[in-house]
Design an enzyme around this catalytic site. Structure first.
Site, PDB file in Angstrom:
ATOM      1  CE  LYS A  77      -4.569  -0.846   0.227  1.00 41.68           C
ATOM      2  NZ  LYS A  77      -5.663  -0.053  -0.321  1.00 41.68           N
ATOM      3  CG  ASP A 120     -10.165  -1.893   6.003  1.00 44.87           C
ATOM      4  OD1 ASP A 120     -10.956  -1.793   6.953  1.00 44.87           O
ATOM      5  OD2 ASP A 120     -10.513  -1.760   4.821  1.00 44.87           O
TER       6      ASP A 120
END
Length: 399
Positions: A77, A120
Site C-alpha cells: 500500500k 483497514d
C-alpha cells in the site's frame, strides 16, 4: 483426492467492452515506478513461479508477486500513499517529479502538514511511513474490528491512530469531515465529488507492482499471462494494476477476474448490474483490507469495461489460500500471505478441490495452457490471526 465445496459465486461481465484508460496505463505505471525506484531501499518485489502447484491444478504456470517484501512494510500500500503525497508536494512547491526525492521535498516544505486517512491497516501504514520520511504528521482512523497489531504498526511510525465504532465507508466520511474542520490533507484511496486528484495518484502509484511484473515476466521468459486474479476492496488497486496489464497484454487477451469477500462484494454486484452498487452493514470478513462497500468511482469504469468475471466468495477461500501458500508443494517457494493477499490463490485451490472442478475450470477458461498471475498484496500483517488460520485451523474447509 479430497473434495469439498466452498461458496464462490462467479458472474460473467455482460458489460465488457475492452476499452482501456489513458489515466491508468502502462505509461503512468512506469512514471510511478521511476519515482519509487529513487527511494532508499527500493527493489522490485519477487515474482515467484509455483511450478508444482500449477502442475497439480492443471495449468501451465502460476506466477505470484510477493508484496510482503515491500520496503519492510509487509504490504504494497505505501506505493500509492507515498506517490500521491509526493505528487501533491511537487505540485505545491513547483518541483519536478522526475528529479525529486524525499530529502529534496523535506527541505522544501515550509509549514508542517498533517496527512489524514482511513484504513483497514495497510494503506494507513503506508501514509504514516511517507509522512515520517518527510518529517510531517499523520492521523489515521480505522473502522471497528480493526486488529490491534495493525493499529500499533501505524503508531510505531509516529502517527496518531484511532479505531472508530463505524464501518470503513462511514469512517471515510468522518475522516473527511474532521480533515475539513482541522485543515488536514486527506490521502484517501477512494474518490467522491470534488476529490479525485489524490486518489488518482494513489491508484497510479499501485501500478508500480504491475510494471515490475511485466518486466519480470519478460525477463523470465515464462510467457505472457493469460489470466490475472485481482482482489478488491473499493477497486483502487485492481484498477491501477489492471490498467497497466491490459495496456501491456491486451484486454481481450488477458482474462481478468476480480475476487471479493461475499460480505463486502460491491464490485461483484456492480458487475452484475452494470453500474456502481454500494453494500452496507458491518462487512465482518477476515479479509480486512477488502471490507469496503462502495466502489471507487475513478476505477469502476475501467473495471466495468475490462474485467471478464467477478467472484464473490466466502472467507474460507482466503483461509485456504493462506494455508496453500504457507505449505508449498515440491520445490515451490513458501509465501506468507495474509487474508486479503491470499484469496486469489484460494480461488484456484478451491476450484481444484471442488466436486464440479471441470465445470469451474471451463467457466474461468483455465486449461493446460493457462499462465495465471496473482498478487499476494500483504504478508502476515496480523500475526495472531495468521497463526490462528494457518496453525490452529480456524475457518476449516469442512465442519
Amino acid at each position: 483426492m479430497s473434495q469439498f465445496s466452498l461458496k464462490m459465486d462467479i458472474a460473467d461481465n455482460r458489460f465488457y467492452t475492452g476499452k482501456t484508460s489513458a489515466v491508468f496505463s502502462l505509461s503512468e505505471s512506469r512514471k510511478a515506478r521511476a519515482f519509487h525506484s529513487q527511494l532508499k531501499g527500493y527493489e522490485p518485489t519477487p515474482l515467484y513461479q509455483l511450478s508444482a502447484l500449477a502442475n497439480l491444478i492443471g495449468v501451465r504456470s502460476i506466477l505470484i508477486k510477493d508484496e510482503s517484501k515491500r520496503f519492510g512494510l509487509n504490504a504494497f500500500k505505501m506505493l500509492g500513499g507515498a506517490y500521491a503525497i509526493v505528487r501533491l508536494l511537487c505540485e505545491k512547491y513547483d518541483l519536478d517529479l522526475a528529479n525529486c526525492s524525499f530529502e529534496k521535498l523535506k527541505a522544501s516544505i515550509g509549514q508542517k502538514m498533517t496527512f489524514a486517512t482511513t484504513t483497514d491497516g495497510n494503506h494507513g501504514r503506508g501514509v504514516a511511513w511517507a509522512a515520517q520520511q518527510l518529517g510531517q504528521n499523520a492521523v489515521v482512523y480505522m473502522p471497528r474490528g480493526s486488529a490491534q497489531e495493525r493499529v500499533e504498526h501505524i503508531r510505531t511510525l509516529g502517527a496518531v491512530c484511532e479505531v472508530t465504532d463505524m464501518n470503513y465507508d462511514d469512517t471515510v466520511r468522518m475522516t473527511m469531515q474532521k480533515a475539513q474542520e482541522k485543515g488536514w490533507v486527506i490521502v484517501q484511496d477512494t474518490a467522491w465529488e470534488g476529490y479525485t486528484k489524490i486518489p488518482t495518484w494513489i491508484m497510479q502509484g499501485y501500478g508500480t507492482m504491475a510494471d515490475e511484473a511485466v518486466s519480470q515476466i519478460a525477463q523470465a521468459g515464462s510467457g505472457a499471462p493469460t489470466h490475472v486474479f485481482l482482489q478488491c476492496g473499493v477497486g483502487a488497486m485492481a484498477a491501477g494494476v489492471l490498467g497497466c496489464l491490459v495496456d501491456a497484454y491486451g484486454a481481450n487477451t488477458l482474462h481478468s477476474v476480480l475476487v471479493e469477500p461475499e460480505l463486502a462484494d460491491c464490485l461483484y454486484r456492480s458487475g452484475i448490474k452494470g453500474e456502481a452498487v454500494n453494500v452496507g452493514g458491518t462487512m465482518a470478513t477476515i479479509m480486512a483490507g477488502l471490507a469496503c462497500g462502495e466502489p471507487n468511482p475513478l476505477g469502476w469504469p475501467l473495471l466495468r469495461d475490462c474485467v471478464h468475471q467477478f467472484i464473490s466468495c466466502q472467507d474460507k477461500v482466503a483461509a485456504l489460500g493462506m494455508r496453500v501458500l504457507g505449505n508449498p508443494l515440491g520445490n515451490d517457494p513458501r509465501i506468507i500471505s495474509g487474508e486479503s493477499g491470499a484469496v486469489g490463490l484460494g480461488v484456484l485451490a478451491a476450484v481444484h478441490y471442488h466436486p464440479q472442478r471441470e465445470e469451474l475450470m471451463q467457466k474461468l477458461k483455465l486449461n493446460a495452457d493457462s499462465v495465471v498471475l496473482l498478487l499476494s498484496t500483504e504478508g502476515d500483517t496480523d500475526v495472531k490471526h495468521y497463526r490462528e488460520v494457518v496453525w490452529e485451523g480456524r475457518y476449516p474447509m469442512a465442519e
